[in-house]
Design an enzyme around this catalytic site. Structure first.
Site, PDB file in Angstrom:
ATOM      1  N   TYR A 135      67.471   1.616  44.355  1.00 45.86           N
ATOM      2  CA  TYR A 135      66.797   0.367  43.970  1.00 45.86           C
ATOM      3  C   TYR A 135      65.312   0.533  44.293  1.00 45.86           C
ATOM      4  O   TYR A 135      64.882   1.580  44.760  1.00 45.86           O
ATOM      5  CB  TYR A 135      67.403  -0.821  44.747  1.00 45.86           C
ATOM      6  CG  TYR A 135      67.027  -2.198  44.194  1.00 45.86           C
ATOM      7  CD1 TYR A 135      67.282  -2.533  42.874  1.00 45.86           C
ATOM      8  CD2 TYR A 135      66.431  -3.155  45.012  1.00 45.86           C
ATOM      9  CE1 TYR A 135      66.948  -3.800  42.376  1.00 45.86           C
ATOM     10  CE2 TYR A 135      66.099  -4.425  44.524  1.00 45.86           C
ATOM     11  CZ  TYR A 135      66.366  -4.731  43.202  1.00 45.86           C
ATOM     12  OH  TYR A 135      66.034  -5.972  42.714  1.00 45.86           O
ATOM     13  N   ARG A 147      68.160  -7.361  44.398  1.00 47.32           N
ATOM     14  CA  ARG A 147      69.568  -7.266  44.013  1.00 47.32           C
ATOM     15  C   ARG A 147      70.354  -6.197  44.769  1.00 47.32           C
ATOM     16  O   ARG A 147      71.558  -6.045  44.527  1.00 47.32           O
ATOM     17  CB  ARG A 147      69.676  -6.981  42.513  1.00 47.32           C
ATOM     18  CG  ARG A 147      69.287  -8.138  41.640  1.00 47.32           C
ATOM     19  CD  ARG A 147      69.765  -7.940  40.214  1.00 47.32           C
ATOM     20  NE  ARG A 147      69.943  -9.219  39.556  1.00 47.32           N
ATOM     21  CZ  ARG A 147      70.991 -10.008  39.729  1.00 47.32           C
ATOM     22  NH1 ARG A 147      71.985  -9.638  40.503  1.00 47.32           N
ATOM     23  NH2 ARG A 147      71.050 -11.162  39.107  1.00 47.32           N
ATOM     24  N   TRP A 199      61.414 -13.297  36.885  1.00 44.00           N
ATOM     25  CA  TRP A 199      60.805 -12.329  37.804  1.00 44.00           C
ATOM     26  C   TRP A 199      59.768 -11.449  37.125  1.00 44.00           C
ATOM     27  O   TRP A 199      58.747 -11.113  37.712  1.00 44.00           O
ATOM     28  CB  TRP A 199      61.895 -11.449  38.434  1.00 44.00           C
ATOM     29  CG  TRP A 199      62.883 -12.207  39.247  1.00 44.00           C
ATOM     30  CD1 TRP A 199      64.137 -12.594  38.862  1.00 44.00           C
ATOM     31  CD2 TRP A 199      62.705 -12.716  40.588  1.00 44.00           C
ATOM     32  NE1 TRP A 199      64.747 -13.298  39.879  1.00 44.00           N
ATOM     33  CE2 TRP A 199      63.902 -13.385  40.943  1.00 44.00           C
ATOM     34  CE3 TRP A 199      61.667 -12.652  41.510  1.00 44.00           C
ATOM     35  CZ2 TRP A 199      64.082 -13.993  42.184  1.00 44.00           C
ATOM     36  CZ3 TRP A 199      61.846 -13.262  42.743  1.00 44.00           C
ATOM     37  CH2 TRP A 199      63.036 -13.924  43.076  1.00 44.00           C
TER      38      TRP A 199
END
Ligand code: M4M
Length: 199
Positions: free
Chosen positions: A8, A14, A104
């Site tokens: 990530y 997330r 976002w």
């Protein structure tokens, strides 16, 4: 034990739900954090072009909640009965729907701020009241022990409180739940040692 590699950005975002599940169950994994600048180069090499992904002995799993559910099942945090598991999944999806409504990636700062404000001011209170009602006087959201739904509430409320401090002041039960999750020894240790990022 399989080899686990979680990919990530250097954000909670997330991926943090999976990091909590790894921390709680003391499973070793590689917490691989890519630079934003390297993403365009990496994106085409990933099966569905989105992160987080979790590599399990070379099998590439995508979708943060599928990854979370897999880890929760392995570690006994998915809910006790099939009905509890469905309730856990429903709570996680409810929280995730709200988090996913934030634009976002919006490039216009004006538009982004407007929609963020609207969600935090007009949409959040109803969701918080619903969660508060669902929790009631229980210790955990679902069943008699902690599940990954409690973890997801802690993770997402941290980001919501960064965006709007005071947001859950009218919900002492939800605040107490957040603090119960944060006080679990393995979670407390992870929070203390994790890279500090705003989101
Ligand atoms: C999200 N912080 O924190 S970011 C979901 N989504 O800081 S795209 C649930 N396709 O702006 C809980 O990077 C927390 C978060 O590249 C969350 O979806 C979060 O345009 C972020 C950030 C981004 C983000 C996202 C949306 C679109 C794209 C990439 C990422 C989320 C969450």
């Amino acid at each position: 034990m399989p080899h686990y590699k979680l990919t990530y950005f250097n954000l909670r975002g997330r991926a943090e739900i999976s990091r909590y599940l790894f921390a709680y169950s003391s499973i070793e994994y590689e917490d691989y954090r890519i630079e934003q600048a390297d993403w365009p180069k990496i994106k085409p090499t990933i099966p569905f072009g989105k992160i987080p992904i979790l590599e399990v002995d070379g099998v590439i799993l995508h979708q943060s909640l599928a990854i979370g559910r897999y880890l929760a099942r392995k570690t006994g945090l998915a809910g006790e009965t099939p009905l509890d598991q469905a309730l856990v999944d429903a709570i996680v999806a409810t929280i995730d729907d709200f988090m996913s409504a934030f634009p976002w990636a919006e490039k216009s700062p004006d538009k982004k701020q407007k929609v963020f404000n609207d969600l935090l001011t007009n949409t959040a209170p109803g969701l918080l009241q619903d969660l508060d009602n669902f929790l009631g006087d229980k210790e955990w959201l679902v069943g008699k022990s902690v599940t990954w739904a409690d973890f997801y509430w802690e993770v997402c409320s941290t980001t919501l409180l960064y965006l709007k401090p005071g947001l859950i002041d009218d919900h002492p039960k939800l605040l107490a739940l957040k603090n119960r999750v944060k006080a679990l020894p393995a979670i407390a240790t992870w929070i203390q040692q994790r890279p500090e990022t705003t989101l």
